[in-house]
Scaffold this motif. Structure first.
Motif, mmCIF file in Angstrom:
data_model
loop_
_atom_site.group_PDB
_atom_site.id
_atom_site.type_symbol
_atom_site.label_atom_id
_atom_site.label_comp_id
_atom_site.label_asym_id
_atom_site.label_seq_id
_atom_site.Cartn_x
_atom_site.Cartn_y
_atom_site.Cartn_z
ATOM 1 N N ALA A 45 0.816 -1.290 0.034
ATOM 2 C CA ALA A 45 0.096 -0.100 0.050
ATOM 3 C C ALA A 45 0.844 1.377 0.064
ATOM 4 O O ALA A 45 0.292 2.354 -0.208
ATOM 5 N N THR A 46 2.144 1.145 0.186
ATOM 6 C CA THR A 46 3.030 2.160 0.329
ATOM 7 C C THR A 46 4.209 1.911 -0.524
ATOM 8 O O THR A 46 5.431 1.793 -0.059
ATOM 9 N N PRO A 47 4.115 1.937 -1.890
ATOM 10 C CA PRO A 47 5.330 1.913 -2.668
ATOM 11 C C PRO A 47 6.404 2.763 -2.391
ATOM 12 O O PRO A 47 6.138 3.803 -1.977
ATOM 13 N N THR A 48 7.689 2.438 -2.967
ATOM 14 C CA THR A 48 8.680 3.367 -2.886
ATOM 15 C C THR A 48 9.190 3.818 -4.084
ATOM 16 O O THR A 48 9.151 3.143 -5.220
ATOM 17 N N LEU A 49 9.479 5.250 -4.137
ATOM 18 C CA LEU A 49 9.886 5.943 -5.493
ATOM 19 C C LEU A 49 10.901 5.262 -6.149
ATOM 20 O O LEU A 49 11.980 4.833 -5.759
ATOM 21 N N HIS A 106 7.082 7.317 -10.493
ATOM 22 C CA HIS A 106 8.358 8.309 -10.525
ATOM 23 C C HIS A 106 8.046 9.614 -9.815
ATOM 24 O O HIS A 106 8.690 10.710 -9.719
ATOM 25 N N HIS A 107 6.768 9.794 -8.720
ATOM 26 C CA HIS A 107 7.034 10.827 -8.271
ATOM 27 C C HIS A 107 6.181 10.349 -6.913
ATOM 28 O O HIS A 107 5.405 9.057 -6.776
ATOM 29 N N THR A 108 6.401 11.148 -5.741
ATOM 30 C CA THR A 108 5.899 10.704 -4.285
ATOM 31 C C THR A 108 4.226 11.319 -4.344
ATOM 32 O O THR A 108 3.908 12.075 -5.160
ATOM 33 N N GLY A 109 3.793 10.723 -3.234
ATOM 34 C CA GLY A 109 2.290 11.287 -2.907
ATOM 35 C C GLY A 109 1.187 10.354 -3.352
ATOM 36 O O GLY A 109 1.638 9.132 -3.447
ATOM 37 N N SER A 110 0.093 10.566 -3.095
ATOM 38 C CA SER A 110 -0.956 9.804 -3.160
ATOM 39 C C SER A 110 -1.466 9.513 -4.622
ATOM 40 O O SER A 110 -1.348 10.323 -5.428
ATOM 41 N N ILE A 111 -1.631 8.161 -5.054
ATOM 42 C CA ILE A 111 -1.970 7.676 -6.402
ATOM 43 C C ILE A 111 -3.210 7.026 -6.286
ATOM 44 O O ILE A 111 -3.325 5.752 -5.521
#
Length: 294
Positions: A45-49, A106-111
């Motif tokens: 649920a929290t992938p890394t950049l 390729h970017h952080t934040g909610s998707i």
């Protein structure tokens, strides 16, 4: 934007053209299916950049089919597609389709990932329907990408604009070509039906695969809704339905395994417990699933 995203944009234009050209003809070509399960999940649920991870689409139908012709994956505009792997198996209870999609952010934040869709004729009432999986929200963590200098940023913005214009033009050209082919095909005689292919041998389904699917769903988002999904998955493994009582399910021969019986009890608790006990119940269900799979 990836090549597969371009294909999906063209497919969307094609679907619009087909709908305008003749909805009845499309409805006649849909498969007759009884869909009992349609889920979209992630292995985290929290992938890394910039670190690849996997999306999992699972569809179960009661019919034995060789392919799901009208399954459409969600448009992954915020992720880069690296590849996918599909597996389809059939047994006495129907057909199970599993697709694993490798992606990277390729970017952080909610998707937010939109639901996958499947068009079919409902075998229960004979009506054409569009089925949706659940949507998925992920939070990408890690360091933010380093900003470009002002000149580089302007150049990048211009390149992105040109690329978007090219994509739109390519999509329009594809749509025009598809519409032209559809009208041309109307005048071509229908080919003789091909001889049915010999049935392929499918290896027996490993019941632990269903337990793994349930574990992926609960790890991705430990919510009551996903606990209900996992409960349904595991009950299907032993041939039980959602409407049966826990006592009836445990009386089945497939539940003689103590590990499987514990999984069923913990999922029942996670699905129906009070809110204050929910996370503890889901944690117990995850532990029992891991023990049963090991």
């Amino acid at each position: 934007m990836t090549p597969r995203s371009l294909v999906r944009i063209a497919a969307a234009f094609a679907a619009l053209a087909v709908a305008c050209a003749g909805p009845p003809a499309r409805a006649q070509s849909l498969q007759r299916l009884t869909i009992t399960r349609f889920t979209l999940a992630s292995d985290t649920a929290t992938p890394t950049l910039e670190v690849p991870f996997h999306l999992l689409i699972v569809v179960r139908v009661r019919e034995r089919v060789g392919e799901l012709d009208t399954l459409d994956l969600p448009v992954l505009t915020s992720l880069e597609l690296l590849g996918d792997e599909r597996h389809l198996s059939s047994d006495a209870s129907g057909t199970l389709y599993r697709e694993t999609i490798t992606v990277v952010a390729h970017h952080t934040g909610s998707i937010t990932i939109d639901p996958a869709t499947l068009d079919a004729i409902d075998a229960r009432d004979g009506k054409a329907k569009r089925y949706f999986s659940n949507p998925l929200t992920l939070t990408v963590r890690g360091g933010a990408l380093a900003p470009l200098r002002s000149g580089g940023a302007a150049l990048l913005a211009g390149a992105v604009f040109v690329l978007r214009v090219a994509v739109v033009l390519a999509g329009l050209l594809c749509a025009v070509a598809i519409v032209a082919l559809l009208f041309r095909r109307k005048s071509v005689p229908a080919p003789m039906p091909a001889q049915p292919a010999a049935p392929r041998f499918e290896p027996p389904r490993d019941p632990r695969d269903d337990l793994r699917d349930a574990l992926v769903v609960l790890r991705a988002e430990p919510t009551r809704a996903n606990a209900m999904l996992a409960r349904s998955h595991v009950r299907a493994t032993v041939g039980a339905t959602d409407d049966e009582t826990l006592a009836d399910v445990l009386a089945r021969a497939a539940c003689d395994d103590p590990a499987m019986a514990l999984v069923l009890r913990n999922l029942e608790r996670a699905a129906f417990t009070y809110d204050a006990d929910l996370q503890a119940a889901i944690a117990a269900a995850v532990d029992s699933l891991e023990h049963a799979i090991a």
